[in-house]
Design a protein around this motif. Structure first.
Motif, PDB file in Angstrom:
ATOM      1  N   SER A   1       0.750  -1.413  -0.460  1.00 24.31           N
ATOM      2  CA  SER A   1       0.116   0.145   0.283  1.00 24.31           C
ATOM      3  C   SER A   1       0.827   1.244  -0.175  1.00 24.31           C
ATOM      4  CB  SER A   1      -0.706  -0.275   1.383  1.00 24.31           C
ATOM      5  OG  SER A   1      -0.066  -0.118   2.003  1.00 24.31           O
ATOM      6  N   CYS A   2       2.311   1.278  -0.124  1.00 30.56           N
ATOM      7  CA  CYS A   2       2.740   2.866   0.380  1.00 30.56           C
ATOM      8  C   CYS A   2       4.456   2.502  -0.132  1.00 30.56           C
ATOM      9  CB  CYS A   2       2.822   2.605   1.764  1.00 30.56           C
ATOM     10  SG  CYS A   2       3.882   2.171   3.137  1.00 30.56           S
TER      11      CYS A   2
ATOM     12  N   HIS B   1       7.162   1.608   2.161  1.00 35.75           N
ATOM     13  CA  HIS B   1       7.623   1.099   2.685  1.00 35.75           C
ATOM     14  C   HIS B   1       6.839  -0.346   2.823  1.00 35.75           C
ATOM     15  CE1 HIS B   1       6.010   4.546   5.627  1.00 35.75           C
ATOM     16  NE2 HIS B   1       7.465   4.540   6.487  1.00 35.75           N
ATOM     17  N   CYS B   2       6.321  -0.442   1.718  1.00 35.07           N
ATOM     18  CA  CYS B   2       5.784  -1.898   1.275  1.00 35.07           C
ATOM     19  C   CYS B   2       6.848  -1.972   0.081  1.00 35.07           C
ATOM     20  CB  CYS B   2       4.380  -1.717   0.657  1.00 35.07           C
ATOM     21  SG  CYS B   2       3.194  -2.278   2.015  1.00 35.07           S
TER      22      CYS B   2
ATOM     23  N   ALA C   1      10.331  -2.542   1.083  1.00 35.62           N
ATOM     24  CA  ALA C   1      10.114  -4.710   2.088  1.00 35.62           C
ATOM     25  C   ALA C   1       9.914  -5.477   0.706  1.00 35.62           C
ATOM     26  CB  ALA C   1       8.616  -4.631   2.998  1.00 35.62           C
TER      27      ALA C   1
ATOM     28  N   TYR D   1       2.023 -10.045   2.580  1.00 35.93           N
ATOM     29  CA  TYR D   1       1.675 -10.331   1.468  1.00 35.93           C
ATOM     30  C   TYR D   1       1.770 -11.178   0.621  1.00 35.93           C
ATOM     31  CZ  TYR D   1       4.252  -5.252   2.325  1.00 35.93           C
ATOM     32  OH  TYR D   1       4.463  -4.423   2.503  1.00 35.93           O
TER      33      TYR D   1
END
Lengths: 68, 68
Positions: free
Chosen positions: B12-13, B15-16, B19, B65
């Motif tokens: 979603s963002c 940071h994702c 990651a 995820y």
């Protein structure tokens, strides 16, 4: 000690929670910070003489989120 | 070298993106990884003898995820 609830937009996941809680939480003068992801609210308890509300808002903004 | 495009949900963002790209990218045998946040797609180029597609999917899953 003062309590404030800020409306913050753009937080979407656990990483965002960590970014806000981690960075606000390490400010000297902040006693506690809790992000409510679904409502977009951030509760902060802080000592007004040690840290300003403006500094707290700026720290959240620096992480890439909009504070109302 | 093989190319695969995976459908991944829950990112979603930024940071994702970090990651997924960071953790897949550091697997030995992965040459490149690119997350397309809006479409939920992840392009990976990898050397099949060095890393399996299953390992790549598992790494994304480990970050929280869902990989189709």
């Amino acid at each position: 000690m003062e309590n404030v609830t800020l409306n913050v937009s753009g937080m979407s996941c656990g990483h965002c929670v960590s970014a806000v809680e981690g960075n606000v939480g390490k400010l000297a003068g902040v006693e506690s910070v809790k992000v409510h992801l679904e409502s977009g609210k951030v509760d902060v308890t802080f000592e007004n003489g040690k840290v300003s509300l403006e500094k707290i808002k700026e720290t959240i903004d620096d992480q890439g989120y909009d504070v109302e």
